[in-house]
Design an enzyme around this catalytic site. Structure first.
Site, PDB file in Angstrom:
ATOM      1  N   ASP A  92     -11.838  -0.362  -4.890  1.00  0.00           N
ATOM      2  CA  ASP A  92     -12.699   0.813  -4.190  1.00  0.00           C
ATOM      3  C   ASP A  92     -13.967   0.502  -5.056  1.00  0.00           C
ATOM      4  O   ASP A  92     -13.486  -0.735  -6.038  1.00  0.00           O
ATOM      5  CB  ASP A  92     -12.455   2.350  -3.745  1.00  0.00           C
ATOM      6  CG  ASP A  92     -11.652   2.797  -5.345  1.00  0.00           C
ATOM      7  OD1 ASP A  92     -11.938   2.127  -6.565  1.00  0.00           O
ATOM      8  OD2 ASP A  92     -11.464   4.200  -5.387  1.00  0.00           O
ATOM      9  N   SER A  93     -15.100   1.256  -4.557  1.00  0.00           N
ATOM     10  CA  SER A  93     -16.119   0.684  -5.433  1.00  0.00           C
ATOM     11  C   SER A  93     -16.032   1.682  -7.111  1.00  0.00           C
ATOM     12  O   SER A  93     -16.777   1.727  -7.819  1.00  0.00           O
ATOM     13  CB  SER A  93     -17.592   0.679  -4.778  1.00  0.00           C
ATOM     14  OG  SER A  93     -17.788   1.922  -4.477  1.00  0.00           O
ATOM     15  N   GLY A  95     -17.001   4.441  -6.426  1.00  0.00           N
ATOM     16  CA  GLY A  95     -18.337   5.360  -6.341  1.00  0.00           C
ATOM     17  C   GLY A  95     -17.171   6.864  -5.193  1.00  0.00           C
ATOM     18  O   GLY A  95     -17.579   8.358  -6.207  1.00  0.00           O
ATOM     19  N   GLN A 222     -21.996   4.415   6.589  1.00  0.00           N
ATOM     20  CA  GLN A 222     -21.529   5.664   6.737  1.00  0.00           C
ATOM     21  C   GLN A 222     -22.448   6.037   8.022  1.00  0.00           C
ATOM     22  O   GLN A 222     -22.846   5.380   9.573  1.00  0.00           O
ATOM     23  CB  GLN A 222     -22.495   5.656   5.001  1.00  0.00           C
ATOM     24  CG  GLN A 222     -21.638   5.780   4.306  1.00  0.00           C
ATOM     25  CD  GLN A 222     -20.257   6.658   4.061  1.00  0.00           C
ATOM     26  OE1 GLN A 222     -20.239   7.987   4.477  1.00  0.00           O
ATOM     27  NE2 GLN A 222     -19.630   6.075   3.261  1.00  0.00           N
ATOM     28  N   GLY A 249     -16.995   7.593   4.824  1.00  0.00           N
ATOM     29  CA  GLY A 249     -17.587   8.891   4.926  1.00  0.00           C
ATOM     30  C   GLY A 249     -16.277  10.279   6.050  1.00  0.00           C
ATOM     31  O   GLY A 249     -17.038  11.091   6.706  1.00  0.00           O
ATOM     32  N   ASP A 299      -5.816   3.358   4.376  1.00  0.00           N
ATOM     33  CA  ASP A 299      -5.431   3.773   3.172  1.00  0.00           C
ATOM     34  C   ASP A 299      -5.664   5.302   3.161  1.00  0.00           C
ATOM     35  O   ASP A 299      -6.003   5.480   3.669  1.00  0.00           O
ATOM     36  CB  ASP A 299      -6.624   3.073   1.763  1.00  0.00           C
ATOM     37  CG  ASP A 299      -7.647   4.276   1.302  1.00  0.00           C
ATOM     38  OD1 ASP A 299      -8.411   3.555   2.342  1.00  0.00           O
ATOM     39  OD2 ASP A 299      -7.005   4.834   0.592  1.00  0.00           O
ATOM     40  N   CYS A 337      14.916   6.414  10.157  1.00  0.00           N
ATOM     41  CA  CYS A 337      14.146   6.403   9.023  1.00  0.00           C
ATOM     42  C   CYS A 337      15.670   5.463   8.197  1.00  0.00           C
ATOM     43  O   CYS A 337      16.552   6.002   7.725  1.00  0.00           O
ATOM     44  CB  CYS A 337      13.987   7.086   8.254  1.00  0.00           C
ATOM     45  SG  CYS A 337      13.180   5.796   6.818  1.00  0.00           S
ATOM     46  N   CYS A 339      14.823   4.427   5.901  1.00  0.00           N
ATOM     47  CA  CYS A 339      14.528   3.372   3.896  1.00  0.00           C
ATOM     48  C   CYS A 339      16.352   4.238   2.916  1.00  0.00           C
ATOM     49  O   CYS A 339      16.823   4.986   3.345  1.00  0.00           O
ATOM     50  CB  CYS A 339      13.659   4.517   3.574  1.00  0.00           C
ATOM     51  SG  CYS A 339      13.458   6.316   3.445  1.00  0.00           S
ATOM     52  N   CYS A 342      16.898   8.007   2.781  1.00  0.00           N
ATOM     53  CA  CYS A 342      17.539   8.072   4.556  1.00  0.00           C
ATOM     54  C   CYS A 342      19.056   7.873   4.383  1.00  0.00           C
ATOM     55  O   CYS A 342      19.812   8.401   4.311  1.00  0.00           O
ATOM     56  CB  CYS A 342      16.969   8.325   5.311  1.00  0.00           C
ATOM     57  SG  CYS A 342      15.370   9.135   5.466  1.00  0.00           S
ATOM     58  N   HIS A 368      11.069   7.144   0.672  1.00  0.00           N
ATOM     59  CA  HIS A 368      10.486   7.757   2.362  1.00  0.00           C
ATOM     60  C   HIS A 368       8.839   7.875   2.608  1.00  0.00           C
ATOM     61  O   HIS A 368       9.147   7.589   3.780  1.00  0.00           O
ATOM     62  CB  HIS A 368      11.383   9.372   2.421  1.00  0.00           C
ATOM     63  CG  HIS A 368      11.237   9.973   4.058  1.00  0.00           C
ATOM     64  ND1 HIS A 368      11.839   8.754   5.030  1.00  0.00           N
ATOM     65  CD2 HIS A 368      10.679   9.938   3.806  1.00  0.00           C
ATOM     66  CE1 HIS A 368      11.534   9.908   5.720  1.00  0.00           C
ATOM     67  NE2 HIS A 368      10.466  10.963   5.586  1.00  0.00           N
TER      68      HIS A 368
HETATM   69 ZN   LIG Z   1      13.260   8.235   5.011  1.00  0.00          ZN
END
Ligand SMILES: [Zn+2]
Length: 407
Positions: A92-93, A95, A222, A249, A299, A337, A339, A342, A368
């Site tokens: 990111d900048s 800011g 913006q 924004g 993000d 899930c 992962c 899990c 997770h």
């Molecule tokens: Zn999981």
């Protein structure tokens, strides 16, 4: 000049699936970028991120500029070499953190003056400085400096801020181009002569180490919650000419339907030939709804920050692992899930780890939540490949409404 490219492979309505190419490889979109604030995703090893399917990281310029400093990172060869992450990185900048974290900040036409939240030292972040720092960090995608307006704001303030953001965007873009090719503006009149070596004079004059010659730069739209400002900002930012564009924004406290409306209003004005990045959003529902409106990149700190607070995302909504009702619950966090958390841990065990303050609680919970986010994006991409995104979207919302959220 930059190694950046994007192609759409499938689309359904306004939703797209595609591939974004950067100097450090390809990213399948729509994509979620885990947030590695200080050059690491809190509680995670890069190995775990890769195993969970992360293809691109977001790192925060403000934090890395203050500690350990972009000069130190540039001397190590740039951010990729310094942190040992070989895949794409977006920075990111700086800011947003200046506006949200720094003490005694004042904004004027030149830039944002602020004091470090760490030691009170004084700094000035200008559009040029934001481009310089990111050139030294060597991320694959740099963001232009924009003004982050507080929400809510009136239309007059939003317009003033939008106009300044446009002037900063022009300056940030000029600097980016100047660092990379100091003769860019002379080229037409010197046709036929061999091109000057890239980023020679301008970078040297400013004492910069450009650690990633293939870096791209995104512009930021913006305009707060005003549709007319959003469309004007989009058109005028596109006129400046960046590799691609982000919507900033939003996800700052406005109601969900307002955010969706702003996204839906803005995306038609951003080129279909580039990825569109919705900054800082959001919940899993926000991701699905924004993809439906033409967004390709996301993000958000929610999956990682909430994990450290014990809040876990599941296909049926959020649960809070601190809750007493999990004390003897032998089920995994989310039975659907796959992962590591899990597959190996019960809710009862995770609740215990959290209750006693074990470091592993943050790691297992983050693993997770990130897996859940990355897997949601993977399933979105798969549904787009088979022309079933709309079905996926409906089923996703049905599942979420099955059980109420934990308090
Ligand atoms: Zn999981």
């Amino acid at each position: 000049m930059s190694d950046f490219a994007f192609r759409v492979t499938h689309s359904e309505g306004r939703a797209r699936r595609g591939v974004m190419t950067t100097a450090h490889g390809e990213v399948e979109t729509p994509a979620f970028m885990p947030v590695g604030t200080q050059g690491a995703v809190k509680g995670m090893l890069h190995r775990d991120l890769e195993a969970a399917g992360a293809e691109i990281l977001l790192c925060n310029t403000y934090h890395l500029y203050l500690r350990p400093g972009d000069d130190l990172i540039a001397r190590r060869g740039g951010l990729h070499a310094f942190i040992g992450w070989t895949k794409p990185i977006l920075t990111d900048s700086g800011g947003y953190q200046v506006f949200s974290l720094a003490a005694r900040r004042t904004i004027d036409e030149e830039g944002a003056r602020f004091q470090s939240h760490l030691d009170g030292s004084s700094h000035l972040l200008t559009p040029e400085k934001a481009a310089d720092i990111q050139a030294q960090l060597g991320s694959d995608i740099a963001m232009v400096l924009d003004e982050c307006l507080a929400h809510p704001s009136g239309e007059a303030d939003a317009r003033t801020s939008m106009e300044r953001t446009l002037r900063w965007a022009r300056r940030g873009r000029d600097r980016f181009l100047e660092i990379r090719d100091p003769n860019a503006r002379l080229k037409d009149s010197r046709a036929g002569e061999p091109a000057a070596p890239p980023f020679a004079a301008a970078a040297r004059e400013n004492g910069l180490r450009v650690t990633n010659p293939g870096q791209a730069q995104f512009g930021i739209v913006q305009g707060s919650v005003f549709p007319n400002l959003r469309t004007e900002s989009a058109q005028r930012t596109v006129d400046i000419g960046f590799e691609a564009y982000a919507i900033g924004g939003l996800s700052v406290g406005e109601p969900n339907d307002v955010m969706y409306e702003m996204v839906g209003t803005t995306t038609p004005f951003l080129p279909a030939t580039g990825p569109r990045y919705l900054m800082g959003a959001g919940t899993p529902e926000d991701l699905v709804e924004s993809v439906a409106r033409g967004i390709d990149l996301f993000d958000c700190v929610l999956p990682t920050r909430n994990a450290r607070n014990g809040q876990l995302f599941t296909s049926e909504g959020r649960i809070n692992i601190k809750n007493a009702r999990f004390a003897e619950d032998d089920r995994p966090v989310d039975p659907t899930c796959s992962c590591y958390t899990c597959r190996t841990c019960s809710r009862a065990y995770l609740r215990h780890l959290f209750a006693v303050g074990e470091i592993n609680a943050a790691t297992l919970n983050t693993l997770h939540n990130l897996h859940f986010y990355l897997d949601t994006l993977r399933r979105i991409r798969e549904s787009l490949a088979f022309g079933r995104f709309e079905q996926f979207r409906q089923l996703f919302h049905q599942n979420l409404s099955r059980q109420p959220l934990d308090p």
